[in-house]
Design a protein around this motif. Structure first.
Motif, PDB file in Angstrom:
ATOM      1  N   ARG A  21      59.359  99.433 -12.673  1.00 24.00           N
ATOM      2  CA  ARG A  21      60.476  99.159 -13.585  1.00 24.00           C
ATOM      3  C   ARG A  21      60.028  98.271 -14.744  1.00 24.00           C
ATOM      4  O   ARG A  21      60.427  98.492 -15.888  1.00 24.00           O
ATOM      5  CB  ARG A  21      61.618  98.501 -12.821  1.00 24.00           C
ATOM      6  CG  ARG A  21      62.342  99.445 -11.870  1.00 24.00           C
ATOM      7  CD  ARG A  21      63.365  98.715 -11.030  1.00 24.00           C
ATOM      8  NE  ARG A  21      64.201  99.621 -10.259  1.00 24.00           N
ATOM      9  CZ  ARG A  21      65.149  99.215  -9.422  1.00 24.00           C
ATOM     10  NH1 ARG A  21      65.375  97.910  -9.249  1.00 24.00           N
ATOM     11  NH2 ARG A  21      65.879 100.094  -8.759  1.00 24.00           N
ATOM     12  N   ALA A  22      59.218  97.268 -14.448  1.00 26.46           N
ATOM     13  CA  ALA A  22      58.757  96.361 -15.495  1.00 26.46           C
ATOM     14  C   ALA A  22      57.923  97.097 -16.541  1.00 26.46           C
ATOM     15  O   ALA A  22      57.915  96.714 -17.719  1.00 26.46           O
ATOM     16  CB  ALA A  22      57.941  95.219 -14.880  1.00 26.46           C
ATOM     17  N   LEU A  23      57.245  98.152 -16.121  1.00 30.39           N
ATOM     18  CA  LEU A  23      56.390  98.921 -17.032  1.00 30.39           C
ATOM     19  C   LEU A  23      57.119 100.107 -17.669  1.00 30.39           C
ATOM     20  O   LEU A  23      56.492 100.916 -18.352  1.00 30.39           O
ATOM     21  CB  LEU A  23      55.135  99.390 -16.291  1.00 30.39           C
ATOM     22  CG  LEU A  23      54.197  98.252 -15.856  1.00 30.39           C
ATOM     23  CD1 LEU A  23      53.078  98.778 -14.965  1.00 30.39           C
ATOM     24  CD2 LEU A  23      53.619  97.541 -17.074  1.00 30.39           C
ATOM     25  N   GLY A  24      58.426 100.204 -17.434  1.00 27.02           N
ATOM     26  CA  GLY A  24      59.220 101.220 -18.119  1.00 27.02           C
ATOM     27  C   GLY A  24      59.463 102.500 -17.345  1.00 27.02           C
ATOM     28  O   GLY A  24      59.948 103.480 -17.924  1.00 27.02           O
ATOM     29  N   PHE A  25      59.149 102.512 -16.055  1.00 28.41           N
ATOM     30  CA  PHE A  25      59.359 103.706 -15.231  1.00 28.41           C
ATOM     31  C   PHE A  25      60.576 103.510 -14.337  1.00 28.41           C
ATOM     32  O   PHE A  25      61.091 102.407 -14.190  1.00 28.41           O
ATOM     33  CB  PHE A  25      58.116 103.992 -14.383  1.00 28.41           C
ATOM     34  CG  PHE A  25      56.898 104.239 -15.199  1.00 28.41           C
ATOM     35  CD1 PHE A  25      56.674 105.480 -15.764  1.00 28.41           C
ATOM     36  CD2 PHE A  25      55.976 103.222 -15.433  1.00 28.41           C
ATOM     37  CE1 PHE A  25      55.548 105.712 -16.545  1.00 28.41           C
ATOM     38  CE2 PHE A  25      54.858 103.441 -16.214  1.00 28.41           C
ATOM     39  CZ  PHE A  25      54.640 104.686 -16.772  1.00 28.41           C
ATOM     40  N   ASP A  26      60.987 104.591 -13.716  1.00 30.31           N
ATOM     41  CA  ASP A  26      62.090 104.565 -12.758  1.00 30.31           C
ATOM     42  C   ASP A  26      61.593 105.099 -11.423  1.00 30.31           C
ATOM     43  O   ASP A  26      60.596 105.838 -11.357  1.00 30.31           O
ATOM     44  CB  ASP A  26      63.255 105.413 -13.273  1.00 30.31           C
ATOM     45  CG  ASP A  26      63.793 104.887 -14.593  1.00 30.31           C
ATOM     46  OD1 ASP A  26      64.303 103.755 -14.609  1.00 30.31           O
ATOM     47  OD2 ASP A  26      63.696 105.603 -15.607  1.00 30.31           O
ATOM     48  N   THR A  27      62.303 104.716 -10.366  1.00 26.97           N
ATOM     49  CA  THR A  27      61.886 105.097  -9.020  1.00 26.97           C
ATOM     50  C   THR A  27      63.074 105.624  -8.219  1.00 26.97           C
ATOM     51  O   THR A  27      64.222 105.371  -8.558  1.00 26.97           O
ATOM     52  CB  THR A  27      61.272 103.896  -8.266  1.00 26.97           C
ATOM     53  OG1 THR A  27      62.276 102.881  -8.113  1.00 26.97           O
ATOM     54  CG2 THR A  27      60.068 103.335  -9.001  1.00 26.97           C
ATOM     55  N   GLY A  28      62.745 106.317  -7.146  1.00 24.44           N
ATOM     56  CA  GLY A  28      63.748 106.798  -6.207  1.00 24.44           C
ATOM     57  C   GLY A  28      63.250 106.617  -4.790  1.00 24.44           C
ATOM     58  O   GLY A  28      62.814 107.569  -4.149  1.00 24.44           O
TER      59      GLY A  28
END
Length: 197
Positions: free
Chosen positions: A137-144
């Motif tokens: 998230r800090a690097l601009g990505f999203d997770t599931g």
């Protein structure tokens, strides 16, 4: 002492961040995976155990193999995500402690105590899995992040050559499509689950 992060950063990592069920058709590069690891590896674990072992499923073949071992709608999420990572845990992590924790003979704490190794591997790889989410998230990505898969089958299919490594949980990774998230679920106020003694 460091200053508090600005609210914009806190929103990106926690307040406004969501678990995504789908992603835009935008690639995640191998250099991005290295960047996530190079951030998450700094998160603390007990005696610097670092038991997490990650398999980044990037190829469609790898994602299809993992999806076939997943339940419900998880398989479809895995197949369509740019990347899915398996957060595993090495129950023989103590073999690396002479290098990772030289201040003490930490390896001896775990020699001959399989139950302690398993508990420590699970606890600390779970921490590292949380650091993965925060770093992404800090690097601009999203997770599931998700459960809902056959751990034993995933272990055999992906960690078969290292039987001391077991799967903990999995997570998709990419640039999240906001149309795929559920409405924001409740989070209780401080007093509901906290007590100050």
């Amino acid at each position: 002492m460091a200053d508090a992060l600005p609210q914009e950063a806190l929103d990106q990592i926690f307040v406004q961040a969501r678990s995504y069920n789908g992603y835009f058709d935008k690639p995640v590069l191998e250099t991005d995976l290295h960047a996530i690891w190079d951030m998450m590896k700094w998160g603390p674990t007990s005696a610097n155990q670092l038991p997490a072992r990650l398999i980044w499923c990037v190829s469609q073949e790898s994602k299809d193999k993992l999806a076939a071992l997943s339940s419900g709608t998880n398989g479809d999420k895995i197949r369509k995500a740019p990347v899915t990572v398996i957060i595993g845990m090495d129950e023989n992590f103590h073999e690396h402690l002479p290098e990772l924790f030289p201040p003490a003979d930490a390896k001896s704490w775990f020699d001959g105590n399989e139950a302690l190794r398993k508990a420590s591997a699970f606890r600390n790889s779970s921490l590292q899995g949380a650091y993965f989410i925060i770093a992404a998230r800090a690097l601009g990505f999203d997770t599931g992040p998700m459960s809902g898969f056959d751990n034993a089958a995933v272990d055999a299919a992906f960690f078969g050559d290292t039987p001391a490594v077991k799967s903990n949980f999995i997570s998709t990774l990419g640039y999240g499509d906001p149309s795929t998230v559920h409405p924001r679920l409740p989070r209780p106020a401080f007093g509901k689950f906290n007590r100050i003694d």
